[in-house]
Design an enzyme around this catalytic site. Structure first.
Site, PDB file in Angstrom:
ATOM      1  N   SER A  38      25.488  26.047  37.149  1.00 56.35           N
ATOM      2  CA  SER A  38      25.506  25.099  35.932  1.00 56.35           C
ATOM      3  C   SER A  38      24.840  23.898  36.429  1.00 56.35           C
ATOM      4  CB  SER A  38      27.077  24.572  35.717  1.00 56.35           C
ATOM      5  OG  SER A  38      27.512  25.534  35.208  1.00 56.35           O
TER       6      SER A  38
ATOM      7  N   LYS B 266      24.706  16.551  39.032  1.00 58.60           N
ATOM      8  CA  LYS B 266      25.203  17.742  38.456  1.00 58.60           C
ATOM      9  C   LYS B 266      25.449  19.066  39.166  1.00 58.60           C
ATOM     10  CE  LYS B 266      26.369  20.060  34.894  1.00 58.60           C
ATOM     11  NZ  LYS B 266      27.527  20.703  35.910  1.00 58.60           N
ATOM     12  N   THR B 267      26.871  19.510  39.203  1.00 62.01           N
ATOM     13  CA  THR B 267      27.127  20.183  40.164  1.00 62.01           C
ATOM     14  C   THR B 267      26.907  21.895  39.516  1.00 62.01           C
ATOM     15  OG1 THR B 267      29.439  20.206  39.397  1.00 62.01           O
ATOM     16  CG2 THR B 267      28.759  19.069  41.228  1.00 62.01           C
ATOM     17  N   GLY B 268      27.164  22.825  40.327  1.00 62.72           N
ATOM     18  CA  GLY B 268      27.389  24.248  39.611  1.00 62.72           C
ATOM     19  C   GLY B 268      27.989  25.083  40.845  1.00 62.72           C
TER      20      GLY B 268
END
Length: 619
Positions: free
Chosen positions: A398, A559-561
């Site tokens: 993501s 922004k993580t994923g």
């Protein structure tokens, strides 16, 4: 005597540098070369004599058997495992030739204090107090000096001094500046750092010399001009010639190039010297990878040439530091504070952890947790970077969603961002909390953008469709210069993260570059850039990732994923309290499909990267 000094100043103020200025002292006998800082008063009273210790004097043959041996001096620190600093002085003139030993002594203490040895090479025709002026004048060029130093370097590599760790430092002043630049390029693998004092320039020799002459005219007394206009046979005349126009000057330089002899001279230097200097080019900026310090005074006639050097070096990716001193001229000897600042910088380069030591920390994490870690950190202000597996592909999960948000901001007007998007229940996919909550009312384009920063999958898919599909996102990345990023599937199908599968992958370097361009470049206008950064800062899914690897008073927008095979990512901007920013990407993945997420590795890798940048440990 006074008149001679005026003439000598005119002809050699630029060409005669530190080696003929920092002289003085008395005869002494020691086992080692001793430090001594000579004063200008001692210099004015005549070149002092110094008995050079035999154990510190060395010779090696020149390439031609018909030439005298190269003479050089080496001083070593008390402790072993030391680098050797090659100190290259400025130019000499026929009127003023002296031994390099005096400059060697002047800076000796500074080198020893940082744990470095220092090596200086005599000019041809000079051996301590013995000066063969004819031999010097016949052989004095930049190229000959370069060849002599290269010969000595090869000599000590073949016959290393006891305790030397094999590493080299280059320090050059004025004419020594272009020499150390070229030597750095040639001995790249052995060079720790290079210091270029008042000698870094991108212009040609004629352009730099003309700039000097134009500045010098402003400082020459009117009566000197008047006496220079008198016939040579007239009383009180002096042999003084300055070209009055650039055309006249260029013709003189062309004459030197066409007739490069030592029998003719121009501005106190032989035609041979000028012809050689015009052919002595800088190496490719891209060829220099080690830390490089440029020091220049804003009052120096070649300051704009130095500015051009630094600008091109930065664009080529050189690890360059620039001390541009407002109230300094060409002569760094007048500024002990800047000398100290330079040695402080050099000390930092010598004693920082090696690249291998830094990387070993991340390799150890990879081995301990059987994971693959990719890192790329970029400090915006300085251009410093840290990288580990920065060009290997990783599933981005993501973390790519900031790109979808940015593409939408770039594609929409302020008015269209407020348009409401209606969608159906069938558009909802796994993890779509914001869109599910607003199913009955729909969401504005702007609200969908914000939702992507909290990883809402349906919001991401809706925006991708609005942009024109998956290829529209890839096209946006290409427009930013990224030819690595590839989006192949929609959410949540892109989260398989199968090892070796290139679908839906990018590299740490590419993702850092994308976020940096979007956040600080011209892709978005200021209002939209600020909005995007605000959404990054608002995100709360990364508290245990990059945020956990920085001090509590630092801000992180990210922004993580997270997806299969324990893949755990974070792409973000670290804002220090002083406002400076570091853009960081940390990707972690595993070979086991059921591996748990590796969240704890991200702050560990972040700390290593940021500490390396702050300490200049890896650039």
């Amino acid at each position: 005597m006074y008149l001679f000094k005026i003439k000598n100043l005119i002809f050699t103020i630029y060409l005669t540098q530190l080696s003929s200025i920092l002289l003085g002292g008395s005869i002494a006998a020691h086992d080692e070369i001793t430090p001594y800082k000579f004063t200008d008063q001692e210099r004015s009273e005549g070149v002092p004599k110094y008995q050079i210790p035999a154990k510190s004097r060395f010779t090696t043959p020149r390439p031609s058997d018909e030439e005298s041996d190269i003479v050089y001096y080496l001083s070593k620190p008390k402790k072993d495992d030391y680098p050797i600093a090659f100190f290259l002085t400025g130019s000499s003139s026929k009127e003023d030739v002296s031994s390099v030993i005096h400059v060697h002594r002047f800076f000796l203490k500074e080198f020893l204090d940082i744990g470095a040895g220092v090596l200086t090479v005599e000019q041809q025709g000079v051996d301590g107090e013995r000066v063969d002026l004819a031999e010097f004048w016949q052989n004095y060029t930049r190229t000959e000096r370069f060849i002599d130093h290269r010969t000595v370097i090869k000599e000590i590599i073949q016959n290393p001094p006891r305790g030397w760790n094999g590493k080299i430092i280059f320090v050059g002043v004025s004419e020594g500046g272009p020499l150390v630049t070229k030597l750095t390029s040639e001995f790249q693998s052995r060079t720790i750092a290079t210091v270029n004092w008042s000698g870094a320039g991108d212009w040609s020799w004629p352009d730099e010399l003309w700039a000097f002459l134009e500045q010098m005219r402003q400082d020459i007394p009117w009566y000197v001009y008047l006496r220079g206009m008198l016939p040579k046979w007239a009383p009180f005349s002096i042999d003084f010639y300055l070209p009055s126009t650039r055309t006249e000057f260029d013709q003189a330089m062309t004459n030197a190039l066409n007739d490069p002899s030592t029998e003719k001279s121009f501005l106190g230097m032989s035609h041979k010297y000028h012809a050689d200097a015009m052919k002595f080019d800088n190496p490719s900026y891209q060829s220099i990878k080690t830390p490089f310090l440029v020091v220049a005074g804003a009052k120096d006639s070649i300051i704009h040439s130095t500015d051009a050097f630094v600008d091109k070096a930065k664009k080529a990716g050189m690890d360059i530091t620039y001390f541009r001193i407002d109230d300094m001229d060409h002569y760094i000897r007048k500024r002990p504070d800047i000398v100290k600042k330079s040695f402080d910088w050099l000390n930092k380069q010598i004693h920082k952890p090696s690249h291998g030591e830094i990387h070993s920390k991340i390799f150890k994490l990879e081995s301990q947790y059987k994971s693959r870690i990719g890192v790329y950190a970029f400090e915006k202000k300085s251009g410093k970077t840290f990288e580990h597996r920065s060009d290997e592909r990783f599933p981005f999960c993501s973390s790519f969603k900031f790109l979808v948000s940015a593409a939408t901001l770039a594609n929409e007007s302020s008015k269209s961002l407020d348009e409401v998007v209606k969608y159906k229940k069938s558009d909802l996919v796994s993890y779509s909390p914001f869109t599910a909550e607003s199913l009955s009312t729909g969401m504005s384009v702007k609200s969908l953008c914000r939702a992507t920063h909290f990883s809402d999958n349906a919001a991401t898919n809706l925006l991708i469709k609005r942009l024109g599909g998956i290829e529209a996102v890839n096209k946006f990345a290409r427009s930013l210069g990224d030819h690595v990023f590839r989006l192949d599937r929609m959410e949540p199908d892109l989260n398989t993260a199968i090892p070796g599968d290139k679908r839906d992958t990018s590299t740490p370097r590419a993702m850092t570059s994308l976020l940096s361009e979007i956040s600080f470049g011209e892709t978005l206008d200021e209002t939209k850039r600020n909005q995007l950064i605000s959404w990054l800062l608002e995100n709360n899914t990364g508290m245990n990732r990059i945020q956990a690897g920085v001090p509590s008073n630092w801000k992180v927008g990210d922004k993580t994923g997270t997806c299969a095979y324990g893949t755990t990512n974070d792409v973000g901007i670290v804002f220090r309290p002083d406002g400076s920013a570091v853009v960081v990407t940390v990707f972690v993945t595993h070979n086991a499909p059921n591996a748990s997420k590796q969240e704890h590795l991200i702050p560990k890798a972040t700390k290593i990267a940021l500490k390396a940048i702050e300490n200049d440990s890896y650039l």
